[in-house]
Design an enzyme around this catalytic site. Structure first.
Site, mmCIF file in Angstrom:
data_model
loop_
_atom_site.group_PDB
_atom_site.id
_atom_site.type_symbol
_atom_site.label_atom_id
_atom_site.label_comp_id
_atom_site.label_asym_id
_atom_site.label_seq_id
_atom_site.Cartn_x
_atom_site.Cartn_y
_atom_site.Cartn_z
ATOM 1 N N ASP A 86 6.028 30.864 3.491
ATOM 2 C CA ASP A 86 6.144 29.658 2.666
ATOM 3 C C ASP A 86 6.664 29.959 1.269
ATOM 4 O O ASP A 86 7.095 29.060 0.547
ATOM 5 C CB ASP A 86 4.816 28.902 2.595
ATOM 6 C CG ASP A 86 3.678 29.737 2.017
ATOM 7 O OD1 ASP A 86 3.845 30.337 0.940
ATOM 8 O OD2 ASP A 86 2.599 29.770 2.634
ATOM 9 N N GLU A 106 8.903 38.938 7.094
ATOM 10 C CA GLU A 106 8.471 37.723 7.798
ATOM 11 C C GLU A 106 9.015 37.810 9.224
ATOM 12 O O GLU A 106 10.167 38.186 9.427
ATOM 13 C CB GLU A 106 9.002 36.483 7.082
ATOM 14 C CG GLU A 106 8.818 35.177 7.813
ATOM 15 C CD GLU A 106 7.376 34.863 8.160
ATOM 16 O OE1 GLU A 106 7.091 34.641 9.354
ATOM 17 O OE2 GLU A 106 6.538 34.841 7.238
ATOM 18 N N ASP A 156 -0.158 38.385 3.433
ATOM 19 C CA ASP A 156 -0.423 36.937 3.443
ATOM 20 C C ASP A 156 -0.319 36.472 4.884
ATOM 21 O O ASP A 156 0.710 35.962 5.331
ATOM 22 C CB ASP A 156 0.595 36.221 2.546
ATOM 23 C CG ASP A 156 0.373 34.716 2.508
ATOM 24 O OD1 ASP A 156 -0.678 34.258 2.982
ATOM 25 O OD2 ASP A 156 1.261 33.998 2.007
ATOM 26 N N CYS A 157 -1.404 36.673 5.616
ATOM 27 C CA CYS A 157 -1.381 36.467 7.061
ATOM 28 C C CYS A 157 -2.210 35.251 7.451
ATOM 29 O O CYS A 157 -3.021 34.741 6.683
ATOM 30 C CB CYS A 157 -1.922 37.699 7.779
ATOM 31 S SG CYS A 157 -3.504 38.270 7.110
ATOM 32 N N THR A 158 -1.999 34.787 8.676
ATOM 33 C CA THR A 158 -2.823 33.718 9.230
ATOM 34 C C THR A 158 -4.167 34.303 9.644
ATOM 35 O O THR A 158 -4.415 35.505 9.521
ATOM 36 C CB THR A 158 -2.133 33.088 10.448
ATOM 37 O OG1 THR A 158 -1.920 34.114 11.436
ATOM 38 C CG2 THR A 158 -0.797 32.485 10.065
ATOM 39 N N PRO A 163 -0.940 35.502 17.224
ATOM 40 C CA PRO A 163 -0.008 36.474 16.656
ATOM 41 C C PRO A 163 -0.507 37.126 15.367
ATOM 42 O O PRO A 163 -0.126 38.253 15.051
ATOM 43 C CB PRO A 163 1.249 35.625 16.376
ATOM 44 C CG PRO A 163 1.135 34.460 17.287
ATOM 45 C CD PRO A 163 -0.333 34.172 17.399
#
Length: 284
Positions: A86, A106, A156-158, A163
């Site tokens: 983002d 990314e 900066d990961c989910t 994944p």
């Protein structure tokens, strides 16, 4: 007609947003992404039932995940960002004039393109900064294969499902440690410990073989519900997270950065963890 979007991250508990307008939606066999407008939080992005970011409160997360490690380091020239499509972390890193090079890895160019279109204020033009190198690749593979080195690495990961799970693995942490210059700092998103305590404990265990000093710090991000969220910290220099407010204030002033959440007092205080979390980490 207004519809609603309900987050499904936590079983039996969640939050619901009125959807005024769907800006983008895509469903595949393995994931569902939606970007919509909400009257309170502006543009909201959610992936597989989990809120990823919102226009209104993104600054809290992005400022704390960026300025804490960079100002603690004090002389970061080269920064690596894993994820963060983002552009919010990239925007904040690029505000540091002392940073000479930023690599962002990314996994999908489409994520960057989509966020440029629907969440342009997140990146605020940072993708066009000449110091920035965008690499479209798997983050785990990159940190284990590149020969580049960095002063600060920001993951900066989910959340660690689907994944995003590999970015909480020992192989990922080992690769990040390999790329850090002496005195470097690694930080990463690490969930809301009141509801995701196992995530914090697992991260501590997996970081400990690679960093002499592993800890966590906190930020209060309204849409990451359930209380304070934790951000993982790894370094071989324990003094970096024990800097006094006067030294941090001098570095902050010198940087010339204007922030909305971060300040030197918040920096010092954010390393104080609630007792229930300290006890859980000690027990583990």
């Amino acid at each position: 007609m207004t519809t609603a979007y309900s987050e499904t991250l936590h079983k039996g508990y969640g939050q619901t947003f009125d959807v005024e307008e769907v800006l983008f939606e895509h469903q595949t066999d393995s994931w569902h992404l939606i970007i919509f407008r909400n009257s309170v939080y502006g543009t909201v992005m959610a992936l597989d039932g989990i809120i990823q970011t919102t226009e209104r409160d993104e600054f809290v997360y992005h400022e704390m995940l960026t300025h804490v490690p960079l100002l603690a380091h004090g002389d970061a020239k080269r920064v690596l960002i894993i994820g963060g499509g983002d552009g919010g972390i990239l925007r904040e890193v690029c505000r540091h004039g002392s940073v000479e090079h930023v690599t962002q890895v990314e996994i999908d160019q489409a994520v960057i393109d989509m966020c440029k279109e629907h969440l342009p204020n997140h990146s605020a033009g940072a993708f066009d900064d000449p110091r920035v190198n965008i690499v479209i690749a798997d983050g785990v593979e990159y940190v284990n294969e590149t020969n580049e080195t960095f002063d600060v690495i920001i993951s900066d990961c989910t959340d660690p499902v689907g994944p995003g799970e590999v970015l909480f693995s020992s192989r990922f942490y080992e690769g990040c440690k390999r790329l850090l210059n002496e005195g470097g700092v690694f930080v990463a998103q690490n969930g809301v410990p009141f509801l995701q305590q196992d995530e914090v404990i697992t991260t501590r265990r997996r970081l400990s073989p690679y960093f002499a000093d592993q800890s966590f710090y906190t930020a209060a991000v309204p849409t990451y519900i359930g209380g304070l969220m934790t951000l993982a910290w790894g370094s071989d220099n324990a003094e970096l997270r024990q800097l006094g407010v006067d030294e941090l204030a001098a570095r902050y002033k010198k940087s010339g950065i204007v922030t909305r959440y971060y300040n030197p007092q918040m920096h010092v205080g954010c390393f104080g963890l609630p007792q229930y979390l300290l006890q859980a980490l000690d027990d583990a």
